[in-house]
Scaffold this motif. Structure first.
Motif, PDB file in Angstrom:
ATOM      1  N   GLN A  75       1.085  -1.048   0.076  1.00 53.64           N
ATOM      2  CA  GLN A  75      -0.239   0.258  -0.190  1.00 53.64           C
ATOM      3  C   GLN A  75       1.049   1.197   0.301  1.00 53.64           C
ATOM      4  N   PHE A  76       1.985   1.212   0.557  1.00 50.25           N
ATOM      5  CA  PHE A  76       2.991   2.659   0.416  1.00 50.25           C
ATOM      6  C   PHE A  76       3.232   2.947  -0.885  1.00 50.25           C
ATOM      7  N   LEU A  77       3.672   1.965  -1.684  1.00 48.68           N
ATOM      8  CA  LEU A  77       3.861   2.066  -3.448  1.00 48.68           C
ATOM      9  C   LEU A  77       2.854   2.336  -3.818  1.00 48.68           C
ATOM     10  N   LYS A  78       2.148   2.327  -3.168  1.00 50.30           N
ATOM     11  CA  LYS A  78       0.577   3.326  -4.199  1.00 50.30           C
ATOM     12  C   LYS A  78       0.166   4.577  -3.764  1.00 50.30           C
ATOM     13  N   TYR A  79       1.142   5.300  -2.933  1.00 45.35           N
ATOM     14  CA  TYR A  79       1.279   7.362  -3.074  1.00 45.35           C
ATOM     15  C   TYR A  79       2.317   7.476  -3.870  1.00 45.35           C
ATOM     16  N   VAL A  80       3.358   5.165  -4.531  1.00 42.34           N
ATOM     17  CA  VAL A  80       4.169   6.226  -5.478  1.00 42.34           C
ATOM     18  C   VAL A  80       3.946   6.793  -6.474  1.00 42.34           C
ATOM     19  N   ASP A  81       3.074   5.342  -6.728  1.00 45.02           N
ATOM     20  CA  ASP A  81       1.808   4.940  -7.731  1.00 45.02           C
ATOM     21  C   ASP A  81       0.887   4.140  -8.216  1.00 45.02           C
ATOM     22  N   PRO A  82      -0.441   5.398  -8.248  1.00 47.87           N
ATOM     23  CA  PRO A  82      -1.835   4.418  -7.753  1.00 47.87           C
ATOM     24  C   PRO A  82      -1.857   3.372  -8.318  1.00 47.87           C
ATOM     25  N   ARG A  83      -1.089   2.793  -9.891  1.00 46.64           N
ATOM     26  CA  ARG A  83      -0.899   1.478  -9.999  1.00 46.64           C
ATOM     27  C   ARG A  83      -0.600   0.505  -9.829  1.00 46.64           C
ATOM     28  N   LEU A  84       0.197   0.802  -8.503  1.00 47.37           N
ATOM     29  CA  LEU A  84       1.215  -0.851  -7.897  1.00 47.37           C
ATOM     30  C   LEU A  84       0.245  -1.274  -7.033  1.00 47.37           C
ATOM     31  N   GLY A  85       0.442  -1.871  -6.601  1.00 47.42           N
ATOM     32  CA  GLY A  85      -0.208  -2.856  -5.397  1.00 47.42           C
ATOM     33  C   GLY A  85      -1.566  -4.455  -6.012  1.00 47.42           C
ATOM     34  N   VAL A  86      -1.210  -3.983  -6.923  1.00 43.52           N
ATOM     35  CA  VAL A  86      -2.158  -4.967  -7.455  1.00 43.52           C
ATOM     36  C   VAL A  86      -1.500  -6.147  -7.869  1.00 43.52           C
ATOM     37  N   PRO A  87      -1.714  -7.564  -7.554  1.00 46.58           N
ATOM     38  CA  PRO A  87      -1.274  -8.634  -8.174  1.00 46.58           C
ATOM     39  C   PRO A  87      -0.758  -8.715  -9.547  1.00 46.58           C
ATOM     40  N   LEU A  88       0.180  -9.520  -9.098  1.00 46.11           N
ATOM     41  CA  LEU A  88       0.831  -9.279 -10.826  1.00 46.11           C
ATOM     42  C   LEU A  88       0.630 -10.992 -11.579  1.00 46.11           C
ATOM     43  N   PRO A  89       0.208 -11.293 -13.015  1.00 48.38           N
ATOM     44  CA  PRO A  89       0.334 -12.566 -12.989  1.00 48.38           C
ATOM     45  C   PRO A  89       1.512 -13.171 -13.773  1.00 48.38           C
ATOM     46  N   GLU A  90       1.843 -14.433 -12.901  1.00 48.57           N
ATOM     47  CA  GLU A  90       2.951 -14.640 -13.081  1.00 48.57           C
ATOM     48  C   GLU A  90       2.527 -14.985 -14.805  1.00 48.57           C
ATOM     49  N   ARG A  91       4.166 -14.604 -14.507  1.00 48.01           N
ATOM     50  CA  ARG A  91       4.316 -15.600 -16.708  1.00 48.01           C
ATOM     51  C   ARG A  91       5.568 -16.798 -15.980  1.00 48.01           C
ATOM     52  N   ASP A  92       4.682 -18.133 -16.758  1.00 50.14           N
ATOM     53  CA  ASP A  92       5.812 -18.879 -17.064  1.00 50.14           C
ATOM     54  C   ASP A  92       6.584 -18.982 -18.323  1.00 50.14           C
ATOM     55  N   TYR A  93       8.086 -19.376 -18.190  1.00 50.06           N
ATOM     56  CA  TYR A  93       8.552 -19.283 -19.940  1.00 50.06           C
ATOM     57  C   TYR A  93       9.252 -20.288 -20.181  1.00 50.06           C
ATOM     58  N   GLY A  94       8.760 -21.444 -19.147  1.00 49.09           N
ATOM     59  CA  GLY A  94       8.470 -23.311 -19.741  1.00 49.09           C
ATOM     60  C   GLY A  94       7.272 -23.295 -20.992  1.00 49.09           C
ATOM     61  N   GLY A  95       7.144 -24.111 -20.547  1.00 46.17           N
ATOM     62  CA  GLY A  95       5.833 -24.174 -21.296  1.00 46.17           C
ATOM     63  C   GLY A  95       6.223 -25.189 -22.544  1.00 46.17           C
ATOM     64  N   ASN A  96       5.514 -25.267 -23.743  1.00 47.11           N
ATOM     65  CA  ASN A  96       6.236 -25.578 -24.816  1.00 47.11           C
ATOM     66  C   ASN A  96       7.802 -24.907 -25.454  1.00 47.11           C
ATOM     67  N   CYS A  97       8.922 -26.167 -25.297  1.00 45.73           N
ATOM     68  CA  CYS A  97       9.885 -25.579 -25.538  1.00 45.73           C
ATOM     69  C   CYS A  97      10.096 -26.049 -26.765  1.00 45.73           C
ATOM     70  N   LEU A  98       9.919 -26.404 -27.775  1.00 49.30           N
ATOM     71  CA  LEU A  98       9.655 -26.152 -29.618  1.00 49.30           C
ATOM     72  C   LEU A  98      10.392 -25.872 -30.021  1.00 49.30           C
ATOM     73  N   ILE A  99      12.071 -25.916 -30.161  1.00 49.32           N
ATOM     74  CA  ILE A  99      12.006 -24.672 -31.166  1.00 49.32           C
ATOM     75  C   ILE A  99      11.391 -24.420 -32.609  1.00 49.32           C
ATOM     76  N   TYR A 100      11.607 -25.554 -33.123  1.00 53.57           N
ATOM     77  CA  TYR A 100      10.793 -25.296 -33.998  1.00 53.57           C
ATOM     78  C   TYR A 100       9.701 -26.341 -34.185  1.00 53.57           C
ATOM     79  N   ASP A 101       8.216 -25.782 -34.380  1.00 57.24           N
ATOM     80  CA  ASP A 101       6.937 -26.380 -33.741  1.00 57.24           C
ATOM     81  C   ASP A 101       6.555 -26.510 -34.756  1.00 57.24           C
ATOM     82  N   THR A 102       5.885 -28.526 -35.255  1.00 56.07           N
ATOM     83  CA  THR A 102       6.181 -28.405 -37.252  1.00 56.07           C
ATOM     84  C   THR A 102       4.313 -28.413 -37.049  1.00 56.07           C
ATOM     85  N   ASP A 103       3.666 -28.018 -35.516  1.00 52.10           N
ATOM     86  CA  ASP A 103       1.921 -28.434 -35.947  1.00 52.10           C
ATOM     87  C   ASP A 103       1.998 -26.915 -36.078  1.00 52.10           C
TER      88      ASP A 103
END
Length: 418
Positions: A75-103
């Motif tokens: 909540q303190f960071l909201k005084y710096v930027d009101p857009r802060l203090g909101v949960p962030l969606p975590e991005r997973d960089y794993g998943g499909n690791c195919l360099i060339y996806d034939t599908d």
């Protein structure tokens, strides 16, 4: 600290007074935190003063957060930027690791394009600046590779550490980090070969020379090549290991603070923190190098180096206080085994290099000197065997015979001449 909390709650939303923060910071800055003699600024003295005082202000701000809960910090960071203090969606960089996806017929390389985000230029610029700070190719590569191993080890705590193998070793280590380190080393080579001759702007006759002098105003006043030589002594080895650990901890703090305080990676506060560490870290690395290179026993470590280490430790304590559950997630068994094996190997090499190896070399040198002395005694005797003449059988009779011959020769000599 209770007064600070009550003072903030009494103020209207969005009207947090910075006077108390400023007074708290000034109490710590203007006392023990003085200007570092290694910050040679050629741009502007007020800018240098701000950079020198910024570590104290940053440390004071971190100490304020130590008294709050994680919700208070967000909540303190909201005084710096009101857009802060909101949960962030975590991005997973794993998943499909195919360099060339034939599908995928339309774009088979879509996995690569999905991984190309703002972290790519951030990795390159970050490692370019780190190379200017460390000034050693081997140390930079060790830190780069070690951080990838840390991402492998801690991906069960932070989901965005989960990446594909080619994202770890090709895009990060070879392309982004490697290219940044290469460009940084080339810049270091140019700075070390550059002639630093400063003269007044109006003393330069040509306009081209004046423009060149203005551009050089933003380059260092002088340049020192760093030669860390970690294997030369136990002191330097421990210092280099400490530098690597602090760098890795500062890198981890970046991701854990974003995760705990709900700060998006592209936010300007994240960038300001990195800019702050680059400015302070550059001065701190020079102080550490001068401390290790000076053999005087009364030499003390510089203030900026202590402050950089203190801020890094304080950030770690903030993460421990705000989210102990994430940090206490146990490592997988095979990960802990790998780190234990690596630690044992490093410790074994340290003991062999700085203790057992020295004992072995001293023993070999003692044997060599003893053999040389024995050979010298044998050559002096003239018989090829060690020992004195008195120890040889019949040496006394031989000496008596030689003395009688010298006496007879002395008697015969005058008679023949007369």
């Amino acid at each position: 600290m209770a007064f600070w909390k009550g003072y903030c709650t009494e103020a209207a939303p969005g009207e947090l007074s910075w006077a108390l923060l400023e007074s708290t910071s000034d109490q710590g800055v203007k006392g023990p935190f003085m200007a570092s003699p290694h910050l040679n600024c050629a741009v502007h003295p007020h800018l240098c003063a701000g950079l020198r005082d910024s570590p104290g202000r940053n440390a004071s701000g971190h100490s304020l957060q130590h008294q709050e809960t994680v919700q208070d910090g967000r909540q303190f960071l909201k005084y710096v930027d009101p857009r802060l203090g909101v949960p962030l969606p975590e991005r997973d960089y794993g998943g499909n690791c195919l360099i060339y996806d034939t599908d995928n017929k339309t774009d088979p390389f879509h996995n690569i394009w999905d991984k190309l985000d703002g972290f790519v230029p951030a990795h390159f610029i970050g490692w370019y600046l780190k190379t200017l700070m460390i000034r050693d190719w081997w140390m930079c590569m060790i830190i780069s590779v070690m951080f990838e191993f840390l991402e492998y080890s801690l991906e069960h705590q932070l989901p965005n550490f989960s990446e594909c193998w080619w994202d770890h070793w090709i895009m990060d280590v070879l392309v982004c980090n490697g290219l940044g380190i290469y460009c940084g080393m080339k810049t270091l080579e140019w700075l070390s070969l550059k002639t630093y001759k400063w003269q007044g702007l109006w003393n330069i006759p040509t306009y081209k020379g004046k423009m060149k002098r203005i551009a050089f105003q933003f380059t260092p006043y002088s340049w020192v090549r760093f030669e860390w030589k970690p294997a030369s002594s136990l002191r330097r080895w421990l210092a280099v290991c400490g530098i690597i650990l602090v760098f890795l901890l500062a890198e981890l703090n970046t991701f854990y603070l974003k995760f705990v305080l709900w700060m998006p990676p592209e936010h300007y506060l994240v960038l300001l923190r990195l800019v702050f560490f680059v400015n302070v870290g550059g001065v701190a690395m020079r102080e550490i190098y001068d401390f290790m290179d000076d053999l005087k026993p009364h030499k003390k470590l510089g203030q900026q180096a202590w402050l950089a280490a203190a801020i890094t430790a304080t950030e770690l304590l903030i993460v421990v206080k705000y989210d102990p559950h994430t940090l206490t997630l146990s490592l997988p068994f095979y990960i802990s085994q790998c780190w234990t094996l690596g630690s044992v190997l490093v410790l074994t090499w340290t003991v062999w290099r700085f203790f057992l190896r020295d004992i072995t070399l001293r023993y070999k040198e003692t044997r060599r000197q003893k053999q040389q002395s024995d050979q010298g005694r044998a050559v002096g005797n003239g018989d090829g065997h060690p020992g004195t003449d008195d120890d040889l059988p019949g040496s006394g009779a031989a000496q008596e015979g030689a003395s009688e011959q010298r006496v007879l020769a002395g008697k015969e000599g005058p008679s023949t001449t007369s």
